[in-house]
Design an enzyme around this catalytic site. Structure first.
Site, PDB file in Angstrom:
ATOM      1  N   PHE A 165       4.805   1.627  -3.008  1.00 45.42           N
ATOM      2  CA  PHE A 165       4.923   1.303  -1.575  1.00 45.42           C
ATOM      3  C   PHE A 165       4.346  -0.070  -1.233  1.00 45.42           C
ATOM      4  O   PHE A 165       3.909  -0.310  -0.124  1.00 45.42           O
ATOM      5  CB  PHE A 165       4.258   2.402  -0.707  1.00 45.42           C
ATOM      6  CG  PHE A 165       4.719   3.782  -1.070  1.00 45.42           C
ATOM      7  CD1 PHE A 165       6.040   4.164  -0.830  1.00 45.42           C
ATOM      8  CD2 PHE A 165       3.866   4.691  -1.675  1.00 45.42           C
ATOM      9  CE1 PHE A 165       6.482   5.424  -1.187  1.00 45.42           C
ATOM     10  CE2 PHE A 165       4.307   5.953  -2.038  1.00 45.42           C
ATOM     11  CZ  PHE A 165       5.625   6.320  -1.793  1.00 45.42           C
ATOM     12  N   ARG A 166       4.356  -0.970  -2.210  1.00 43.56           N
ATOM     13  CA  ARG A 166       3.881  -2.348  -2.000  1.00 43.56           C
ATOM     14  C   ARG A 166       2.403  -2.426  -1.604  1.00 43.56           C
ATOM     15  O   ARG A 166       1.959  -3.383  -0.990  1.00 43.56           O
ATOM     16  CB  ARG A 166       4.748  -3.100  -0.976  1.00 43.56           C
ATOM     17  CG  ARG A 166       6.213  -3.040  -1.273  1.00 43.56           C
ATOM     18  CD  ARG A 166       6.958  -4.321  -0.977  1.00 43.56           C
ATOM     19  NE  ARG A 166       8.309  -4.282  -1.566  1.00 43.56           N
ATOM     20  CZ  ARG A 166       8.610  -4.699  -2.791  1.00 43.56           C
ATOM     21  NH1 ARG A 166       7.686  -5.222  -3.560  1.00 43.56           N
ATOM     22  NH2 ARG A 166       9.846  -4.612  -3.241  1.00 43.56           N
ATOM     23  N   LEU A 167       1.663  -1.385  -1.968  1.00 40.51           N
ATOM     24  CA  LEU A 167       0.219  -1.401  -1.684  1.00 40.51           C
ATOM     25  C   LEU A 167      -0.488  -1.916  -2.944  1.00 40.51           C
ATOM     26  O   LEU A 167      -1.233  -1.198  -3.611  1.00 40.51           O
ATOM     27  CB  LEU A 167      -0.258   0.009  -1.300  1.00 40.51           C
ATOM     28  CG  LEU A 167       0.524   0.628  -0.137  1.00 40.51           C
ATOM     29  CD1 LEU A 167       0.021   2.037   0.175  1.00 40.51           C
ATOM     30  CD2 LEU A 167       0.410  -0.246   1.111  1.00 40.51           C
TER      31      LEU A 167
END
Ligand SMILES: Cc1cc2nc3c(=O)[nH]c(=O)nc-3n(C[C@H](O)[C@H](O)[C@H](O)COP(=O)(O)O)c2cc1C
Length: 213
Positions: A189-191
């Protein structure tokens, strides 16, 4: 139908890793070892960015040929475009991207030529054909035809038919002495995780900071 099976991801930089990574060289060595196992082609490839006299950035791939506490070494032709740019502005940035591990490492700092004996020793370890190629290639200069290059290779093959091939005087290594090194690990999730190390000079200890992705 799309394969929706989740990809196996390497572990992120957990709080433990962050604490354990007291200095960046050890973390780089661990990531580079994993990259050598995971990347089928050129895990040692890195983008080298320099600037021209107008401050316009220039980037190209080179191969990492050694690293230690002194810095990160690549070899090239001093008369190439990058060689001229480094002579005028001896600073550079290097970026690795290991797709299979979804990891990036960025570093930047000052650049200095390696000692002649170090360049001699690396040149001697190269294949004879690559050594001849270093003599035959006026890297980054205009080449009228492929045939002209092949003729130059034939000429130097004849010239160095007997004995060892000496290192061309314009062919050497450069060491990027990092002032900053950043590690980036892709997370779901692009974290993503990012850890940046920096030091005010090469004798100072590293400080580390976790950055927002
Ligand atoms: C994967 C890869 C690795 C490369 N490794 C080197 C290298 O180690 N040294 C080098 O001089 N050029 C290397 N090259 C070629 C450079 O990217 C570049 O074309 C060349 O050095 C000329 O750059 P310049 O005109 O900016 O000086 C490599 C290219 C690729 C794609």
């Amino acid at each position: 139908m799309h394969d929706t099976a989740p990809m196996e991801r390497p572990a992120g930089l957990t709080g433990d890793d962050f604490t354990a990574a007291g200095e960046p060289l050890r973390l780089f060595a661990a990531w580079f070892d994993e990259a050598k196992r995971a990347e089928p082609v050129n895990p040692d490839a890195m983008t080298l960015a320099t600037v021209d006299p107008d401050g316009l950035p220039n980037a190209r791939m080179v191969l990492l040929k050694g690293f230690d506490e002194r810095g990160f070494v690549f070899y090239t032709n001093q008369d190439s475009i990058k060689g001229h740019e480094l002579a005028a502005a001896p600073k550079a940035a290097l970026t690795f991207y290991w797709k299979s591990l979804q990891r990036q490492v960025r570093l930047r700092g000052s650049v200095e030529p390696v000692a002649p004996a170090e360049a001699d020793s690396y040149f001697a370890s190269r294949s004879r054909i690559a050594q001849i190629g270093a003599w035959a290639s006026k890297q980054s200069s205009a080449l009228e035809s492929r045939l002209a290059f092949e003729k130059a290779i034939a000429r130097f093959t004849a010239k160095f038919a007997i004995g060892t091939v000496p290192r061309p005087p314009y062919w050497t290594g450069y060491r990027v002495v990092p002032a900053e090194i950043e590690f980036w690990q892709e997370r779901p999730f692009r974290l993503h995780d990012r850890i940046a190390f920096s030091r005010p000079d090469r004798t100072a200890p590293w400080t580390k900071t976790r950055l927002y992705p």
